[in-house]
Design a protein around this motif. Structure first.
Motif, PDB file in Angstrom:
ATOM      1  N   ARG A  28       0.834  -1.212   0.000  1.00  0.00           N
ATOM      2  CA  ARG A  28       0.000   0.000   0.000  1.00  0.00           C
ATOM      3  C   ARG A  28       0.863   1.255   0.000  1.00  0.00           C
ATOM      4  N   LEU A  29       1.979   1.189   0.713  1.00  0.00           N
ATOM      5  CA  LEU A  29       2.881   2.340   0.756  1.00  0.00           C
ATOM      6  C   LEU A  29       3.527   2.569  -0.608  1.00  0.00           C
ATOM      7  N   LEU A  30       3.915   1.492  -1.284  1.00  0.00           N
ATOM      8  CA  LEU A  30       4.498   1.632  -2.618  1.00  0.00           C
ATOM      9  C   LEU A  30       3.491   2.235  -3.597  1.00  0.00           C
ATOM     10  N   GLN A  31       2.226   1.853  -3.478  1.00  0.00           N
ATOM     11  CA  GLN A  31       1.191   2.447  -4.342  1.00  0.00           C
ATOM     12  C   GLN A  31       1.048   3.941  -4.068  1.00  0.00           C
ATOM     13  N   ALA A  32       1.143   4.303  -2.775  1.00  0.00           N
ATOM     14  CA  ALA A  32       1.047   5.724  -2.435  1.00  0.00           C
ATOM     15  C   ALA A  32       2.223   6.507  -3.014  1.00  0.00           C
ATOM     16  N   VAL A  33       3.415   5.921  -2.955  1.00  0.00           N
ATOM     17  CA  VAL A  33       4.601   6.595  -3.507  1.00  0.00           C
ATOM     18  C   VAL A  33       4.481   6.729  -5.018  1.00  0.00           C
ATOM     19  N   GLU A  34       3.920   5.732  -5.684  1.00  0.00           N
ATOM     20  CA  GLU A  34       3.709   5.820  -7.136  1.00  0.00           C
ATOM     21  C   GLU A  34       2.798   6.993  -7.474  1.00  0.00           C
ATOM     22  N   GLY A  35       1.783   7.202  -6.599  1.00  0.00           N
ATOM     23  CA  GLY A  35       0.893   8.340  -6.836  1.00  0.00           C
ATOM     24  C   GLY A  35       1.598   9.667  -6.673  1.00  0.00           C
ATOM     25  N   LEU A  36       2.607   9.721  -5.796  1.00  0.00           N
ATOM     26  CA  LEU A  36       3.326  10.961  -5.564  1.00  0.00           C
ATOM     27  C   LEU A  36       4.372  11.228  -6.646  1.00  0.00           C
ATOM     28  N   THR A  37       5.081  10.195  -7.046  1.00  0.00           N
ATOM     29  CA  THR A  37       6.210  10.383  -7.959  1.00  0.00           C
ATOM     30  C   THR A  37       5.880  10.051  -9.408  1.00  0.00           C
ATOM     31  N   GLY A  38       4.835   9.246  -9.602  1.00  0.00           N
ATOM     32  CA  GLY A  38       4.491   8.815 -10.957  1.00  0.00           C
ATOM     33  C   GLY A  38       5.391   7.719 -11.480  1.00  0.00           C
ATOM     34  N   GLU A  51      11.995  -4.695   1.189  1.00  0.00           N
ATOM     35  CA  GLU A  51      13.014  -3.833   1.779  1.00  0.00           C
ATOM     36  C   GLU A  51      13.896  -3.210   0.702  1.00  0.00           C
ATOM     37  N   SER A  52      14.227  -3.996  -0.324  1.00  0.00           N
ATOM     38  CA  SER A  52      15.030  -3.465  -1.433  1.00  0.00           C
ATOM     39  C   SER A  52      14.272  -2.381  -2.188  1.00  0.00           C
ATOM     40  N   ALA A  53      12.969  -2.605  -2.393  1.00  0.00           N
ATOM     41  CA  ALA A  53      12.160  -1.603  -3.095  1.00  0.00           C
ATOM     42  C   ALA A  53      12.078  -0.307  -2.293  1.00  0.00           C
ATOM     43  N   LEU A  54      12.007  -0.425  -0.967  1.00  0.00           N
ATOM     44  CA  LEU A  54      11.894   0.771  -0.132  1.00  0.00           C
ATOM     45  C   LEU A  54      13.191   1.574  -0.128  1.00  0.00           C
ATOM     46  N   VAL A  55      14.328   0.886  -0.294  1.00  0.00           N
ATOM     47  CA  VAL A  55      15.601   1.610  -0.402  1.00  0.00           C
ATOM     48  C   VAL A  55      15.561   2.541  -1.614  1.00  0.00           C
ATOM     49  N   VAL A  56      15.019   2.045  -2.727  1.00  0.00           N
ATOM     50  CA  VAL A  56      14.896   2.864  -3.930  1.00  0.00           C
ATOM     51  C   VAL A  56      13.914   4.012  -3.689  1.00  0.00           C
ATOM     52  N   VAL A  57      12.845   3.712  -2.974  1.00  0.00           N
ATOM     53  CA  VAL A  57      11.815   4.737  -2.711  1.00  0.00           C
ATOM     54  C   VAL A  57      12.403   5.894  -1.912  1.00  0.00           C
ATOM     55  N   VAL A  58      13.255   5.578  -0.936  1.00  0.00           N
ATOM     56  CA  VAL A  58      13.870   6.632  -0.132  1.00  0.00           C
ATOM     57  C   VAL A  58      14.632   7.602  -1.029  1.00  0.00           C
ATOM     58  N   GLY A  59      15.394   7.049  -1.973  1.00  0.00           N
ATOM     59  CA  GLY A  59      16.129   7.905  -2.897  1.00  0.00           C
ATOM     60  C   GLY A  59      15.215   8.738  -3.770  1.00  0.00           C
ATOM     61  N   ARG A  73       4.385  17.450   1.695  1.00  0.00           N
ATOM     62  CA  ARG A  73       3.745  16.456   0.832  1.00  0.00           C
ATOM     63  C   ARG A  73       4.487  15.125   0.874  1.00  0.00           C
ATOM     64  N   PHE A  74       5.808  15.185   1.066  1.00  0.00           N
ATOM     65  CA  PHE A  74       6.618  13.967   0.996  1.00  0.00           C
ATOM     66  C   PHE A  74       7.187  13.549   2.354  1.00  0.00           C
ATOM     67  N   GLY A  75       7.269  14.473   3.306  1.00  0.00           N
ATOM     68  CA  GLY A  75       7.913  14.173   4.577  1.00  0.00           C
ATOM     69  C   GLY A  75       7.236  13.041   5.336  1.00  0.00           C
ATOM     70  N   ALA A  76       5.908  13.073   5.431  1.00  0.00           N
ATOM     71  CA  ALA A  76       5.189  12.047   6.188  1.00  0.00           C
ATOM     72  C   ALA A  76       5.374  10.672   5.546  1.00  0.00           C
ATOM     73  N   THR A  77       5.324  10.647   4.193  1.00  0.00           N
ATOM     74  CA  THR A  77       5.515   9.365   3.488  1.00  0.00           C
ATOM     75  C   THR A  77       6.927   8.835   3.714  1.00  0.00           C
ATOM     76  N   LEU A  78       7.926   9.731   3.676  1.00  0.00           N
ATOM     77  CA  LEU A  78       9.310   9.311   3.891  1.00  0.00           C
ATOM     78  C   LEU A  78       9.486   8.752   5.299  1.00  0.00           C
ATOM     79  N   ALA A  79       8.867   9.366   6.284  1.00  0.00           N
ATOM     80  CA  ALA A  79       8.957   8.874   7.660  1.00  0.00           C
ATOM     81  C   ALA A  79       8.320   7.491   7.774  1.00  0.00           C
ATOM     82  N   GLU A  80       7.203   7.296   7.096  1.00  0.00           N
ATOM     83  CA  GLU A  80       6.541   5.992   7.128  1.00  0.00           C
ATOM     84  C   GLU A  80       7.406   4.919   6.460  1.00  0.00           C
ATOM     85  N   VAL A  81       8.092   5.300   5.385  1.00  0.00           N
ATOM     86  CA  VAL A  81       8.985   4.352   4.710  1.00  0.00           C
ATOM     87  C   VAL A  81      10.107   3.925   5.641  1.00  0.00           C
TER      88      VAL A  81
END
Length: 378
Positions: A28-38, A51-59, A73-81
């Motif tokens: 669900r978190l990855l789907q939310a990040v896709e909505g933010l970054t496209g 865990e590997s996918a989340l490392v990429v998401v952090v970057g 817009r991104f801070g809360a999502t980054l903290a959740e990641v």
């Protein structure tokens, strides 16, 4: 009591539920990040992949924020990641520890097995129980040749029966035709194949016969030399990096156990041959003692030319120089491998010499040949 690990277990029902919960949160978190970054990404199947996918998401999130996107817009999502990554690392550490404990528990009973062939007969079942995989193939490496030896699976489906039939009609394959296995021989390490159909290293006939959707493999290396492989997969789910590491841990432990069993078997063989040689020496000495008594009590037999004792022909005319060297070493109780090392020839050449020696001397076994040698040389 043996610990049998099945995929998805992380220490009871609570661990399995925690694993499923983290995977659901992560997706669900990855789907939310896709909505933010496209930026879209593939589906994850296990905690390590997540865990590997989340490392990429952090970057990606850090890049968006440095590019001027509002932090709110991104801070809360980054903290959740970051929070999810912390929980995943804890879960993965506990799962790794439990799985390695299960492997060690399964290796324990194998240490009591003294016969190398018996060990080979039990290893596939031990991998399935201890490593939590569904199907295992044990193969041998003999020089530059790969030979399938045995497979075991948790069920007997049609696909598995087809695979076993393929193994029976495939006695050997040149190792040069198997890029992945050749690579493992060079690297002396394990491998994971996540996309067999698109991986050029995969040996296609093996893939077609086994219908593997992904698999892990590890070399068996007693004394540091690759003598075989363990290939393993799951029938319904893809394998993971942890599966590769667990199989490698098992292969290393099994290699040491197998090496010990082989050394013990060689010692037993040499002990038996020494006993046979000593028995032959004792028989020769008994014969010599009896002969001296007979000669001492019968001077005519010693002087006369018409005695009944027949002269045995010497060894030299019948045996070659090399065969005499082999026979002399046989008389010391040396095994074929020891003779090969002493004379700097192959074990196969030693076996050929031994066969010719027995035939020329009319001996049925090594002990009888040694007895003749000692009787004639003493």
């Amino acid at each position: 009591m043996r610990a049998e690990f099945r995929h998805g277990e992380t220490g009871g029902g609570g661990g399995a539920r925690k694993r499923a919960e983290l995977l659901d949160r992560g997706r669900r978190l990855l789907q939310a990040v896709e909505g933010l970054t496209g930026r879209r990404r593939g589906v994850v199947h296990d905690p390590a992949g997540l865990e590997s996918a989340l490392v990429v998401v952090v970057g990606e999130l850090a890049e968006e924020m440095s590019g001027g996107q509002p932090e709110s817009r991104f801070g809360a999502t980054l903290a959740e990641v970051h929070a999810l990554r912390f929980e995943l690392r804890d879960l993965l550490a506990r799962e790794r520890s439990r799985r390695l404990d299960a492997v060690e528990s399964e290796l324990g009973p194998l240490r009591d097995v003294r016969d190398p062939e018996q060990l080979l007969g039990q290893v596939c079942e031990a991998v399935v129980r201890g490593c939590g995989l569904d199907r295992v193939l044990l193969s041998r490496v003999e020089g530059v040749t790969w030979r399938p030896h045995k497979s075991h699976a948790i069920d007997n489906r049609e696909a598995e029966r087809t695979f076993r039939d393929w193994l029976r009609v495939t006695p050997e394959v040149p190792l040069a035709d198997m890029p992945l296995e050749s690579e493992m021989v060079r690297r002396r390490g394990p491998a994971i194949v996540t996309d067999p159909t698109g991986d050029p290293r995969v040996y296609r006939p093996l893939l077609d016969a086994s219908a593997m959707n992904s698999y892990v493999a590890a070399p068996v290396m007693p004394t540091g030399r690759v003598i075989g492989f363990l290939h393993a997969d799951r029938m319904a789910e893809p394998v993971t990096q942890l599966d590769r590491d667990v199989l490698w841990f098992f292969a290393v432990g099994f290699g040491r156990i197998f090496e010990r069993a082989v050394l013990m078997a060689r010692l037993r063989e040499q002990r038996d041959q020494v006993r046979s040689a000593l028995q032959a020496v004792e028989e020769v000495l008994d014969g010599l003692a009896s002969a001296e008594i007979e000669l001492g009590g019968n001077d005519a037999g010693r002087r006369g030319g018409g005695g009944s004792r027949s002269e045995r022909p010497p060894l030299e005319p019948s045996l070659t120089g090399r065969e005499l060297e082999v026979l002399a070493l046989m008389a010391t109780g040396a095994t074929n491998n020891r003779i090969a090392e002493e004379l700097v020839i192959s074990s196969g050449t030693v076996k050929s010499h031994v066969k010719r020696i027995l035939r020329k001397l009319g001996a049925e076994n090594r002990a009888e040949a040694i007895s003749q040698y000692l009787r004639l040389t003493m």
